[in-house]
Design a protein around this motif. Structure first.
Motif, PDB file in Angstrom:
ATOM      1  N   ARG A   1      43.956 -25.923  55.330  1.00 35.39           N
ATOM      2  CA  ARG A   1      45.190 -25.821  55.738  1.00 35.39           C
ATOM      3  C   ARG A   1      45.302 -26.334  57.042  1.00 35.39           C
ATOM      4  NH1 ARG A   1      48.695 -20.474  56.639  1.00 35.39           N
ATOM      5  NH2 ARG A   1      46.207 -19.445  56.413  1.00 35.39           N
ATOM      6  N   VAL A   2      46.639 -27.259  57.184  1.00 28.90           N
ATOM      7  CA  VAL A   2      46.423 -27.708  58.556  1.00 28.90           C
ATOM      8  C   VAL A   2      48.048 -27.103  59.164  1.00 28.90           C
ATOM      9  CG1 VAL A   2      47.118 -29.867  59.729  1.00 28.90           C
ATOM     10  CG2 VAL A   2      45.476 -29.922  57.942  1.00 28.90           C
ATOM     11  N   ILE A   3      47.954 -26.603  60.352  1.00 28.49           N
ATOM     12  CA  ILE A   3      48.924 -26.174  60.961  1.00 28.49           C
ATOM     13  C   ILE A   3      49.653 -27.110  62.262  1.00 28.49           C
ATOM     14  CG2 ILE A   3      49.787 -24.483  62.617  1.00 28.49           C
ATOM     15  CD1 ILE A   3      48.072 -22.524  60.771  1.00 28.49           C
ATOM     16  N   PHE A   4      50.722 -27.612  62.274  1.00 29.26           N
ATOM     17  CA  PHE A   4      51.091 -28.457  63.274  1.00 29.26           C
ATOM     18  C   PHE A   4      51.937 -27.377  64.038  1.00 29.26           C
ATOM     19  CE2 PHE A   4      54.586 -30.837  65.113  1.00 29.26           C
ATOM     20  CZ  PHE A   4      53.996 -31.686  66.158  1.00 29.26           C
TER      21      PHE A   4
ATOM     22  N   PRO B   1      54.605 -35.574  55.786  1.00 27.37           N
ATOM     23  CA  PRO B   1      55.057 -34.553  56.619  1.00 27.37           C
ATOM     24  C   PRO B   1      56.542 -34.372  56.428  1.00 27.37           C
ATOM     25  CG  PRO B   1      54.460 -36.539  57.829  1.00 27.37           C
ATOM     26  CD  PRO B   1      54.091 -36.652  56.380  1.00 27.37           C
ATOM     27  N   GLN B   2      57.072 -33.288  56.765  1.00 19.33           N
ATOM     28  CA  GLN B   2      58.807 -32.959  56.672  1.00 19.33           C
ATOM     29  C   GLN B   2      59.327 -33.018  58.063  1.00 19.33           C
ATOM     30  OE1 GLN B   2      59.810 -32.755  53.403  1.00 19.33           O
ATOM     31  NE2 GLN B   2      57.742 -33.441  52.754  1.00 19.33           N
ATOM     32  N   ASN B   3      58.603 -32.295  58.914  1.00 22.06           N
ATOM     33  CA  ASN B   3      59.323 -32.121  60.454  1.00 22.06           C
ATOM     34  C   ASN B   3      59.155 -33.415  60.968  1.00 22.06           C
ATOM     35  OD1 ASN B   3      59.555 -31.257  63.098  1.00 22.06           O
ATOM     36  ND2 ASN B   3      59.607 -29.055  62.059  1.00 22.06           N
ATOM     37  N   PRO B   4      60.311 -33.712  61.507  1.00 20.30           N
ATOM     38  CA  PRO B   4      60.204 -35.032  62.219  1.00 20.30           C
ATOM     39  C   PRO B   4      59.093 -34.887  63.553  1.00 20.30           C
ATOM     40  CG  PRO B   4      62.570 -33.820  62.423  1.00 20.30           C
ATOM     41  CD  PRO B   4      61.600 -33.011  61.417  1.00 20.30           C
ATOM     42  N   ARG B   5      59.059 -33.703  64.073  1.00 22.19           N
ATOM     43  CA  ARG B   5      58.344 -33.544  65.092  1.00 22.19           C
ATOM     44  C   ARG B   5      56.770 -33.896  64.634  1.00 22.19           C
ATOM     45  NH1 ARG B   5      59.406 -30.548  69.651  1.00 22.19           N
ATOM     46  NH2 ARG B   5      57.382 -31.165  70.363  1.00 22.19           N
ATOM     47  N   THR B   6      56.584 -33.354  63.377  1.00 22.28           N
ATOM     48  CA  THR B   6      55.056 -33.814  62.878  1.00 22.28           C
ATOM     49  C   THR B   6      55.042 -35.289  62.707  1.00 22.28           C
ATOM     50  OG1 THR B   6      55.349 -31.721  61.573  1.00 22.28           O
ATOM     51  CG2 THR B   6      53.450 -32.735  61.012  1.00 22.28           C
TER      52      THR B   6
ATOM     53  N   GLU C   1      53.439 -26.350  58.308  1.00 20.57           N
ATOM     54  CA  GLU C   1      51.959 -25.982  57.945  1.00 20.57           C
ATOM     55  C   GLU C   1      51.708 -26.366  56.281  1.00 20.57           C
ATOM     56  OE1 GLU C   1      50.595 -21.913  57.097  1.00 20.57           O
ATOM     57  OE2 GLU C   1      52.534 -21.318  58.262  1.00 20.57           O
ATOM     58  N   GLY C   2      50.540 -26.650  56.033  1.00 20.99           N
ATOM     59  CA  GLY C   2      50.563 -27.132  54.410  1.00 20.99           C
ATOM     60  C   GLY C   2      49.004 -27.707  54.204  1.00 20.99           C
TER      61      GLY C   2
END
Ligand code: ADP
Ligand code: MG
Length: 243
Positions: free
Chosen positions: A208-211, A230-235, A220-221
């Motif tokens: 699992r990777v956590i941003f 990636p879903q989050n713009p920050r990621t 995370e995913g």
């Protein structure tokens, strides 16, 4: 599967600066969690709260079933089970490599000297340094020192290991050998949280990777989810910078 670490609504402030803003995370037995994120986002602080090198401001941390808020919990015993490997290895330069690895188990009365030496030689072999038992740390490269630091951590027979940027201080040609040791630990089933900028390692080894950013777990995913979609713009922004 059973949970090794359960964190609920963890907050940590330094004065008016809130660094961890309500983290929730469960790490399962044998799981490898890689934590990525910009500098200053609270990754080191988070790892340090897990064994109370930092006192959380609020929230709950349960390690191997021990609630760290419970005043009856013996923190020294809990800490023995949580290995930590830092960017800077902090070996004792006046001791040999072998003595560095033997020190804690002997001091804590876990084993006698003879058993400790046997253990240390085996661990140094595991990290590819069986010929360095009698060497002084100054004679080693950074990558070799970090592998000694990992052997020293393993000598305490930890249930889990927290790595805080273990390869960030190394020359590029040293990084691979250290990651190889970590990869082997993961294969053997060690529970690990690894803060790193080594995205190749994260892709290959992480379950699992956590941003993390701004004291929050932003996303995370599975590695393929985080790196490919990636879903989050920050990621997205972060990965565009580092990949
Ligand atoms: P990261 O490891 O993600 O780079 P850190 O956990 O080291 O982030 O730091 C997060 C924030 O907490 C930073 O703003 C840092 O300045 C602050 N911080 C960390 N440790 C301390 C401390 N001991 N005292 C005050 N502020 C701290
Ligand atoms: Mg850090």
């Amino acid at each position: 599967m059973s949970a090794k670490i359960e964190v609920k609504q963890l907050r940590k402030s330094y004065g008016s600066n809130e660094v961890l803003k309500g983290l929730d995370l469960t790490v399962q037995d044998n799981e490898v969690v890689v934590m990525i994120g910009p500098s200053g986002s609270g990754k080191s602080t988070f790892l340090r709260t897990l064994n109370k090198l930092e006192e959380p401001t609020s929230g709950q941390i349960v390690v191997d079933g021990h609630d760290l808020n419970d005043p009856k919990v013996n923190m020294n015993k809990v800490r023995e089970k949580i290995g930590m490997v830092f960017q800077h290895f902090n070996l004792f330069n006046n001791l040999t490599v072998g003595e560095n690895v033997m020190l804690s188990p002997v001091q804590l009365g876990k084993v006698n000297k003879q058993e400790a030496e046997f253990l240390a030689r085996g661990l140094l072999k595991e990290v590819g340094l069986e010929d360095k038992f009698d060497a002084k740390p100054q004679s080693l490269s950074g990558g070799q020192k970090q592998r000694v630091a990992i052997a020293r951590t393993l000598a305490m027979k930890p249930d889990m290991i927290l790595f805080d940027e273990p390869t960030s201080a190394l020359d590029p040609e040293m990084v691979g050998d250290v990651l190889e040791v970590m990869r082997n630990l993961a294969k053997e089933g060690m529970t690990m949280i690894v803060v790193t900028h080594e995205m190749g390692f994260a892709k290959e080894v992480a379950d699992r990777v956590i941003f993390m950013a701004d004291g929050h777990i932003m996303e995370e995913g599975k590695p393929e989810e985080i790196f490919n979609n990636p879903q989050n713009p920050r990621t997205k922004e972060f990965l565009n910078k580092v990949l």
